[in-house]
Motif scaffolding. Structure first.
Motif, short mmCIF file in Angstrom:
data_model
loop_
_atom_site.label_atom_id
_atom_site.label_comp_id
_atom_site.label_asym_id
_atom_site.label_seq_id
_atom_site.Cartn_x
_atom_site.Cartn_y
_atom_site.Cartn_z
N ILE A 109 0.99 -1.35 -0.05
CA ILE A 109 0.02 0.11 -0.01
C ILE A 109 0.93 1.32 0.14
N SER A 110 0.69 2.15 -1.06
CA SER A 110 1.58 3.42 -1.30
C SER A 110 0.67 4.41 -0.77
N LEU A 111 0.88 5.28 -0.02
CA LEU A 111 0.28 6.41 0.68
C LEU A 111 0.88 7.72 0.21
N PRO A 112 -0.27 8.77 0.43
CA PRO A 112 0.22 9.78 -0.09
C PRO A 112 1.65 10.79 0.41
N ARG A 113 2.15 11.23 -0.56
CA ARG A 113 3.59 11.63 -0.34
C ARG A 113 3.63 12.73 0.73
N GLN A 114 4.46 12.47 1.57
CA GLN A 114 4.83 13.54 2.69
C GLN A 114 5.53 14.76 2.06
N THR A 546 -8.29 6.97 2.85
CA THR A 546 -7.17 8.08 2.43
C THR A 546 -6.69 7.90 0.91
N ASP A 547 -6.14 8.57 0.35
CA ASP A 547 -5.68 8.43 -0.95
C ASP A 547 -4.67 7.42 -1.14
N SER A 548 -4.90 6.14 -0.65
CA SER A 548 -3.67 5.15 -0.88
C SER A 548 -4.06 4.32 -2.28
N VAL A 549 -2.70 3.63 -2.59
CA VAL A 549 -2.86 2.88 -3.73
C VAL A 549 -2.44 1.47 -3.36
N MET A 550 -3.26 0.37 -3.48
CA MET A 550 -2.71 -0.80 -3.29
C MET A 550 -2.11 -1.59 -4.52
N CYS A 551 -1.24 -2.63 -4.55
CA CYS A 551 -0.96 -3.33 -5.37
C CYS A 551 -0.52 -4.69 -5.12
N PHE A 552 -0.53 -5.40 -6.11
CA PHE A 552 0.25 -6.94 -6.06
C PHE A 552 0.01 -7.53 -7.10
N ALA A 561 -3.80 -8.29 -12.07
CA ALA A 561 -4.41 -7.81 -10.69
C ALA A 561 -4.88 -6.35 -10.65
N VAL A 562 -6.18 -5.97 -10.42
CA VAL A 562 -6.61 -4.72 -10.44
C VAL A 562 -6.95 -4.69 -9.28
N CYS A 563 -6.37 -3.58 -8.39
CA CYS A 563 -6.75 -3.08 -7.04
C CYS A 563 -7.55 -1.43 -7.18
N TYR A 564 -8.39 -1.30 -6.23
CA TYR A 564 -9.02 0.29 -6.51
C TYR A 564 -9.20 0.89 -5.19
N ASN A 565 -9.33 2.06 -5.06
CA ASN A 565 -9.82 2.66 -3.54
C ASN A 565 -10.68 3.62 -4.14
N VAL A 571 -11.49 7.60 -8.05
CA VAL A 571 -11.09 6.27 -7.57
C VAL A 571 -9.59 5.94 -7.91
N HIS A 572 -8.75 5.40 -7.04
CA HIS A 572 -7.52 5.29 -7.22
C HIS A 572 -7.40 3.85 -7.92
N PHE A 573 -6.69 3.29 -8.90
CA PHE A 573 -6.41 2.08 -9.54
C PHE A 573 -4.88 1.72 -9.65
N SER A 574 -4.58 0.24 -9.60
CA SER A 574 -3.48 -0.06 -9.78
C SER A 574 -3.86 -1.38 -10.78
N VAL A 575 -3.20 -1.60 -11.89
CA VAL A 575 -3.42 -2.57 -12.48
C VAL A 575 -1.88 -3.48 -13.01
N THR A 576 -1.90 -4.68 -12.73
CA THR A 576 -0.43 -5.38 -12.99
C THR A 576 -0.72 -6.32 -13.77
N ALA A 577 0.19 -6.74 -14.78
CA ALA A 577 0.29 -7.95 -15.59
C ALA A 577 2.05 -8.44 -15.51
N PHE A 578 2.10 -9.58 -16.26
CA PHE A 578 3.36 -9.98 -16.43
C PHE A 578 4.02 -9.69 -18.06
N ASN A 579 4.93 -9.01 -18.09
CA ASN A 579 5.48 -9.08 -19.60
C ASN A 579 5.76 -10.04 -20.37
N CYS A 580 6.14 -11.33 -19.71
CA CYS A 580 6.24 -12.52 -20.35
C CYS A 580 5.13 -13.01 -21.14
#
Length: 608
Positions: A109-114, A546-552, A561-565, A571-580
């Motif tokens: 979980i990545s949080l808003p920059r301090q 809070t405005d956090s972004v989760m990813c895995f 994998a699609v995470c959303y907040n 809405v904050h989104f993170s999307v992951t995939a494998f390049n292979c």
């Protein structure tokens, strides 16, 4: 990473008695689960394959079938255990998995920059963060953490004490978890890692009171002065390895007494704090993706990946550029308790520190040493290569969708989570011209010792909407189809939250057969079961305020994998995939998801 938690409400009664006030988790009726399983397969299978599977399922569930015997075994297990599925689930899903924890398992979980951009600000904030976590731990230990409620029902609070002073330990065939925390006589140190060097930092005085923020800050400055960039080996990289490989290296490592003592201190620490070195400056639009990756895996062996101990239940990461977040290990921790901890940290950090640091000399933080023989040196080199390959294979795209948030669907009496899930499936369909098995996470904390179950999609109603949406020949009202799809998903969510999901029950039946020494029932060897559990879409909602972004990382090589907040108006989104995998592309799915959400908004709220 709990999918649909509704809103967690705190209540003033103490948490110590909470596990007794929640009921045991029920074993769902066999006939219900089998029927729901066949319904879930309908959007995924052609009619002939579905018919073949239907006959197999009917045989399994018939009066003389194996299903009845296994169901009775599960019901007996439920009567004689704290929770009939949790131990099996943790063992099967996590501890027996041999994949690396980095990327594949541990959520970040990545949080808003301090508001700091150098090492001075980094250490001031890190001291405040440590104080905040110790304050939260004191509430847990004293039974003063308010019991959480969901949909009017109290939730099991058992996971909270396990967040601290616990760690996963690798083994050749399966891992195990060690837990050293005791409310009164548990470990009194955290582990701080900087420039690949680990330190034991005692955070309590001899009378049991925590150090002040000023004292902690002074100790962090001392750690900084003892951890200049050197040619130190990045021991933490070993924990990113394939579990079997790390298990072998772990045993070699622990042959030496100094190594054993250092590893035990890391495992016993209340939590780990990772003080990361600066990373390369990057454009603002790419910043969110870079920070999510930085928390998730450390950015590679030439960056901060050596500043992690991936087996540790909770690790906080603080960078010099104001970036921060946390990483957690799922055999012990899960989304909602971690989010509650984070919310507490954020509230605590808003307060100004008024306590003067007493002028008592404190002992120097203890540097942890490792003796590295040629075999361990080789283990580290291989782990570095493998982690860099994994990191280069992971494609991460984060974006902030700003056209609407959770308030817009709510005004139209639609569940925000259901609308987002429909949008994710429609976006996948637009990219791949097919639907796929997708899982969202439902919390089972309404029950004693409950963990999670899956909410499956697509439903038949979702498929009808998806196929109609981009078809100009369809004249039926697409809004009605969307409402039906969202409603069907909300019903599945409700069933899962109340212990009537299907996936943990099916897994329990399969494991019960193995427990009784029977061959695995044919239903679980069927290609349909393989397809239904090949989760090409792993999704998760971050239940934070809070405005956090989760990813895995994705669960399968050809998945996402699609995470959303969801926040009120974005809405904050993170999307992951494998390049292979040539078929998947995180950026393409993210772009399509963004345009799909805009299309759904226009459908629901056409411009005047």
């Amino acid at each position: 990473m709990e999918g649909t938690l509704g809103h967690l409400l705190a209540h003033s009664s103490s948490s110590s008695s909470s596990s007794t006030s929640v009921p045991p988790q029920p074993v769902p009726p066999l006939a219900h689960t089998l029927q729901k399983y066949l319904t879930a397969l309908q959007p995924l299978l052609p009619p002939d394959e579905l018919e073949h599977t239907r006959k197999m399922v009917q045989r399994f569930g018939s009066p003389g079938g194996l299903g009845k015997k296994l169901q009775q075994g599960l019901e007996k297990r439920a009567r004689h255990s704290h929770n009939w599925i949790t131990d099996w689930w943790v063992q099967w899903a996590y501890l027996e998995s041999r994949q690396p924890l980095a990327v594949h398992s541990n959520p970040a979980i990545s949080l808003p920059r301090q508001d700091f951009s150098d090492w001075r600000g980094q250490l001031v904030f890190a001291a405040k963060l440590i104080s905040a976590v110790l304050d939260f731990k004191a509430r847990v230990d004293n039974g003063h953490l308010p019991v959480e409620y969901m949909r009017g029902r109290p939730l099991c609070m058992e996971l909270y004490p396990q967040l601290f002073s616990s760690c996963r330990v690798p083994g050749p065939k399966h891992d195990h978890v060690v837990h050293y925390g005791r409310p009164r006589r548990g470990p009194t140190h955290i582990t701080v890692v900087r420039n690949y060097q680990f330190f034991q930092l005692d955070v309590y005085n001899s009378d049991g009171t925590p150090l002040t923020q000023g004292q902690i800050h002074a100790q962090l400055c001392r750690i900084r002065s003892q951890s200049w960039k050197t040619d130190k080996e990045p021991m933490g990289i070993l924990t990113s390895e394939h579990r079997h490989t790390w298990g072998q290296a772990y045993n070699r490592l622990l042959h030496d007494r100094i190594n054993k003592e250092s590893v035990r201190l890391i495992e016993k620490g209340i939590f780990t704090l990772c003080l990361d070195s600066p990373v390369m400056r990057i454009s603002d639009e790419k910043y969110a993706s870079r920070m999510a990756a930085q928390i998730l895996h450390g950015g590679g062996t030439y960056s901060n990946s050596g500043n992690r101990w991936f087996d540790k239940t909770v690790q906080f990461v603080v960078g010099e550029d104001g970036s921060w977040g946390l990483l957690y290990e799922q055999a012990t921790a899960e989304g909602p308790p971690v989010s509650t901890l984070l919310d507490h940290v954020l509230q605590y950090c808003k307060k100004t520190d008024t306590v003067r640091a007493p002028l008592i000399p404190l002992p120097m933080p203890k540097k942890l040493y490792f003796y590295i023989d040629p075999a361990i040196k080789w283990d580290i080199e291989m782990a570095k290569q493998n982690l860099d390959i994994l990191i280069n294979d992971l494609d991460i795209t984060c974006f902030n969708f700003q056209r609407f948030g959770k308030e817009f669907p709510k005004r139209l009496r639609l569940s925000p989570n259901s609308v987002i899930q429909v949008a994710i499936q429609l976006a996948y369909y637009r990219v791949h011209s097919e639907v796929c098995a997708a899982c969202d996470i439902a919390s089972l904390r309404m029950f004693r010792g409950g963990r999670t179950d899956y909410i499956r999609s697509p439903t038949n109603q979702m498929l009808s909407f998806i196929q109609a949406f981009d078809d100009p020949a369809v004249s039926v009202t697409k809004i009605e189809l969307l409402r039906e799809a969202a409603e069907a998903y909300s019903q599945l969510t409700d069933q899962a939250l109340h212990g009537h999901g299907i996936d943990r029950h099916l897994l329990g039946l399969k494991l019960q057969a193995i427990e009784e020494g029977l061959s695995v029932p044919r239903m679980f060897m069927d290609t349909a079961y393989g397809l239904a559990t090949h989760w090409k879409l792993r999704t998760g909602q971050v239940p934070t305020n809070t405005d956090s972004v989760m990813c895995f990382g994705p669960l399968v090589p050809d998945g996402y994998a699609v995470c959303y907040n969801p926040q009120p108006d974005h809405v904050h989104f993170s999307v992951t995939a494998f390049n292979c995998c040539e078929e998947t592309n995180a950026e393409k799915l993210a772009d399509t998801l963004e345009s799909t959400l805009c299309d759904i908004q226009e459908l629901l709220h056409p411009p005047a």
